[in-house]
Design a protein around this motif. Structure first.
Motif, PDB file in Angstrom:
ATOM      1  N   GLY A  16       0.536  -0.901   0.342  1.00  0.00           N
ATOM      2  CA  GLY A  16      -0.247  -0.129   0.051  1.00  0.00           C
ATOM      3  C   GLY A  16       1.029   1.159   0.087  1.00  0.00           C
ATOM      4  O   GLY A  16       0.266   2.329   0.092  1.00  0.00           O
ATOM      5  N   MET A  17       1.870   1.696   0.497  1.00  0.00           N
ATOM      6  CA  MET A  17       2.918   2.095  -0.019  1.00  0.00           C
ATOM      7  C   MET A  17       4.047   2.752  -0.499  1.00  0.00           C
ATOM      8  O   MET A  17       3.826   3.573  -1.074  1.00  0.00           O
ATOM      9  CB  MET A  17       3.480   2.403   2.402  1.00  0.00           C
ATOM     10  N   SER A  18       3.784   1.408  -1.109  1.00  0.00           N
ATOM     11  CA  SER A  18       4.403   1.655  -2.204  1.00  0.00           C
ATOM     12  C   SER A  18       3.879   1.460  -3.182  1.00  0.00           C
ATOM     13  O   SER A  18       5.024   2.584  -4.390  1.00  0.00           O
ATOM     14  CB  SER A  18       6.658   0.333  -1.685  1.00  0.00           C
ATOM     15  N   VAL A  19       3.911   1.060  -3.863  1.00  0.00           N
ATOM     16  CA  VAL A  19       2.220   1.236  -4.423  1.00  0.00           C
ATOM     17  C   VAL A  19       0.813   1.218  -4.601  1.00  0.00           C
ATOM     18  O   VAL A  19       0.804   2.505  -5.659  1.00  0.00           O
ATOM     19  CB  VAL A  19       2.278  -0.467  -5.768  1.00  0.00           C
ATOM     20  N   GLY A  20      -0.331   1.026  -3.316  1.00  0.00           N
ATOM     21  CA  GLY A  20      -0.976   2.129  -3.591  1.00  0.00           C
ATOM     22  C   GLY A  20      -1.101   3.034  -4.085  1.00  0.00           C
ATOM     23  O   GLY A  20      -1.489   4.216  -3.706  1.00  0.00           O
ATOM     24  N   LEU A  21       0.093   3.529  -2.708  1.00  0.00           N
ATOM     25  CA  LEU A  21      -0.307   5.388  -2.159  1.00  0.00           C
ATOM     26  C   LEU A  21      -0.291   6.369  -3.210  1.00  0.00           C
ATOM     27  O   LEU A  21      -0.310   7.403  -3.817  1.00  0.00           O
ATOM     28  CB  LEU A  21       0.705   5.645  -1.081  1.00  0.00           C
ATOM     29  N   HIS A  79      21.928   6.300  -2.819  1.00  0.00           N
ATOM     30  CA  HIS A  79      20.991   5.078  -3.295  1.00  0.00           C
ATOM     31  C   HIS A  79      20.393   3.748  -2.926  1.00  0.00           C
ATOM     32  O   HIS A  79      19.803   3.080  -2.371  1.00  0.00           O
ATOM     33  CB  HIS A  79      20.742   5.018  -4.921  1.00  0.00           C
ATOM     34  N   ALA A  80      22.130   3.291  -2.724  1.00  0.00           N
ATOM     35  CA  ALA A  80      21.787   2.172  -1.792  1.00  0.00           C
ATOM     36  C   ALA A  80      21.335   2.331  -0.765  1.00  0.00           C
ATOM     37  O   ALA A  80      20.842   1.158  -0.101  1.00  0.00           O
ATOM     38  CB  ALA A  80      23.200   1.359  -1.602  1.00  0.00           C
ATOM     39  N   ALA A  81      21.023   3.512   0.569  1.00  0.00           N
ATOM     40  CA  ALA A  81      20.950   3.682   1.467  1.00  0.00           C
ATOM     41  C   ALA A  81      19.619   3.663   1.790  1.00  0.00           C
ATOM     42  O   ALA A  81      19.275   2.764   2.954  1.00  0.00           O
ATOM     43  CB  ALA A  81      21.247   5.184   2.041  1.00  0.00           C
ATOM     44  N   PHE A  82      18.883   3.857   0.676  1.00  0.00           N
ATOM     45  CA  PHE A  82      16.935   3.976   0.798  1.00  0.00           C
ATOM     46  C   PHE A  82      17.123   2.798  -0.060  1.00  0.00           C
ATOM     47  O   PHE A  82      16.052   2.443   0.789  1.00  0.00           O
ATOM     48  CB  PHE A  82      16.516   5.396  -0.569  1.00  0.00           C
ATOM     49  N   PHE A  83      17.632   1.867  -0.404  1.00  0.00           N
ATOM     50  CA  PHE A  83      17.058   0.740  -0.922  1.00  0.00           C
ATOM     51  C   PHE A  83      17.321  -0.034   0.273  1.00  0.00           C
ATOM     52  O   PHE A  83      16.422  -1.055   1.195  1.00  0.00           O
ATOM     53  CB  PHE A  83      18.183   0.020  -1.879  1.00  0.00           C
ATOM     54  N   PHE A  92      13.604   2.883  -2.000  1.00  0.00           N
ATOM     55  CA  PHE A  92      12.849   2.300  -0.642  1.00  0.00           C
ATOM     56  C   PHE A  92      11.473   1.684  -0.948  1.00  0.00           C
ATOM     57  O   PHE A  92      12.282   0.325  -0.021  1.00  0.00           O
ATOM     58  CB  PHE A  92      12.256   3.719  -0.228  1.00  0.00           C
ATOM     59  N   GLY A  93      10.925   1.282  -1.399  1.00  0.00           N
ATOM     60  CA  GLY A  93       9.646   0.441  -1.919  1.00  0.00           C
ATOM     61  C   GLY A  93      10.404  -1.242  -1.947  1.00  0.00           C
ATOM     62  O   GLY A  93       9.449  -2.269  -1.742  1.00  0.00           O
ATOM     63  N   VAL A  94      11.607  -0.676  -2.853  1.00  0.00           N
ATOM     64  CA  VAL A  94      11.830  -2.110  -3.768  1.00  0.00           C
ATOM     65  C   VAL A  94      12.635  -2.881  -2.427  1.00  0.00           C
ATOM     66  O   VAL A  94      12.169  -4.433  -3.269  1.00  0.00           O
ATOM     67  CB  VAL A  94      12.952  -2.415  -5.203  1.00  0.00           C
ATOM     68  N   GLY A  95      13.588  -2.552  -1.685  1.00  0.00           N
ATOM     69  CA  GLY A  95      13.703  -2.852  -0.383  1.00  0.00           C
ATOM     70  C   GLY A  95      12.612  -3.312   0.582  1.00  0.00           C
ATOM     71  O   GLY A  95      12.601  -3.982   0.744  1.00  0.00           O
TER      72      GLY A  95
END
Length: 386
Positions: A147-152, A298-302, A250-253
């Motif tokens: 919901g947070m990564s895709v739905g929002l 970028h790695a940190a967000f993942f 972040f969402g992929v992680g």
């Protein structure tokens, strides 16, 4: 009967995951269309923001008393009533022209959420063998991560393209559609008899529960203290790709963490909690020391998504392990504290950001999450292993 007990109920749990997908969106969708809501209701942006804050506050305040009040109800019946509540309140918000009415509807939705979050994981656990209860929680709670990564982003796009009434009607329709499918698919599960052992006062006195509560408070304050200000973090880092790329990574992680939690939560729960807390500290330190270095950030967000994504699942699984009776009451205590911790983290983060800037906020959040790591590392000798 034995053969049925061994069969993992994927369809039932995935439909419950659709419930948590809808529930997290019900809380957060106003944040993407605040200017529209403010204009339609003739209020300023700060008042519009309270439509999110009031919802969360209602969830936090009413979770414990409402779970105690509804503990004896059949789980299927209760969940269907909650879904109808979500559906109707969201649809009515779409047509409301009154701020007072809209706020009242959001509070009712928040009360529904306060009951739903603790009870649905326990309901999911009741559909599987004991050895797979952690996996059941992970699957059910995966909906909130999606919901947070895709739905929002998807629903925000709908709101901005077609107007917030369409967005809220779609969300309300989703809740009612899930309720209709659940009426057919979900099994009836009896509630619990109300006893002294499953009262909130008895449960909150248990030292194992207090450890999980402290862990929840520190981890959520530390993570949300920075996450709520992710836009400012991206600007501060001059992040290549902007907020959209940061949210995608972040969402992929977070999605990776869902699969890891589902696979290992039943056998390596406390190791996963230690790893999530430790990775959270490492990630925040990467932001502090290397946040403006391309690709490292970028790695940190993942990695932050991996550390952040499984927290709801891990903490609820840990909570249910500590009690034999009143699991839904125990998770309501944890869920209420989770919501209060978000508000505390938001307020603390906002104060530090305004007074001292991100240079101080990031290490402060890292220190708080490190406190969660210490609580996890030393607290597992107190926590029950099964």
């Amino acid at each position: 009967m034995q053969e049925k007990a061994k069969k993992f109920p994927w369809a039932i749990l995935l439909l419950m995951s659709a419930v948590t997908f809808m529930a997290i969106l019900s809380e957060l969708v106003p944040s993407g269309v605040l200017p529209q809501l403010a204009e339609a209701l003739h209020i300023d942006l700060q008042e519009a923001g309270l439509l999110v804050g009031g919802y969360a506050l209602a969830s936090a305040i009413f979770a414990i008393p409402m779970i105690s009040l509804t503990i004896t109800l059949n789980r299927k019946t209760l969940l269907l009533v909650l879904l109808v509540g979500f559906g109707l309140t969201n649809i009515l918000v779409a047509f409301s022209t009154s701020y007072v009415l809209t706020m009242a509807l959001r509070v009712i939705g928040g009360i529904c959420a306060g009951v739903l979050w603790p009870m649905i994981s326990v309901y999911g656990m009741a559909t599987v063998d004991e050895a797979y209860q952690g996996r059941a929680i992970a699957i059910v709670m995966a909906g909130s991560t999606l919901g947070m990564s895709v739905g929002l982003p998807l629903f925000t796009f709908i709101g901005n393209q077609f107007g917030f009434p369409t967005e809220f009607c779609c969300l309300g329709g989703l809740a009612l559609a899930v309720a209709a499918a659940g009426f057919i698919m979900w099994p009836g599960v009896a509630g619990e008899a109300r006893t002294k052992d499953n009262s909130p006062l008895t449960i909150v006195k248990q030292r194992e529960i207090l450890v999980v509560m402290l862990l929840t408070l520190l981890a959520i304050c530390g993570h949300y203290g920075l996450y709520i200000y992710i836009t400012q973090l991206v600007e501060f880092q001059h992040f290549l790709g902007g907020i959209e790329m940061a949210q995608i990574l972040f969402g992929v992680g977070s999605l990776v963490s869902v699969f890891l939690a589902a696979k290992y939560v039943d056998t390596k729960l406390y190791f996963l909690i230690d790893a999530a807390m430790g990775l959270g500290v490492v990630t925040l330190l990467l932001f502090h020391f290397f946040g403006q270095v391309p690709y490292v950030s970028h790695a940190a967000f993942f990695l932050w998504g991996i550390a952040f994504g499984p927290l709801v699942t891990l903490f609820q699984a840990a909570t249910t392990r500590q009690v034999d009776e009143g699991k839904s009451v125990a998770t309501s205590l944890q869920s209420s504290l989770f919501n209060f911790a978000i508000m505390i983290g938001s307020a603390l983060g906002g104060y530090i950001l305004g007074a001292y800037g991100l240079e101080i906020l990031i290490p402060v959040c890292a220190a708080i999450v490190f406190g969660a790591f210490l609580t996890s590392f030393f607290g597992k000798w107190i926590l029950k292993s099964a």
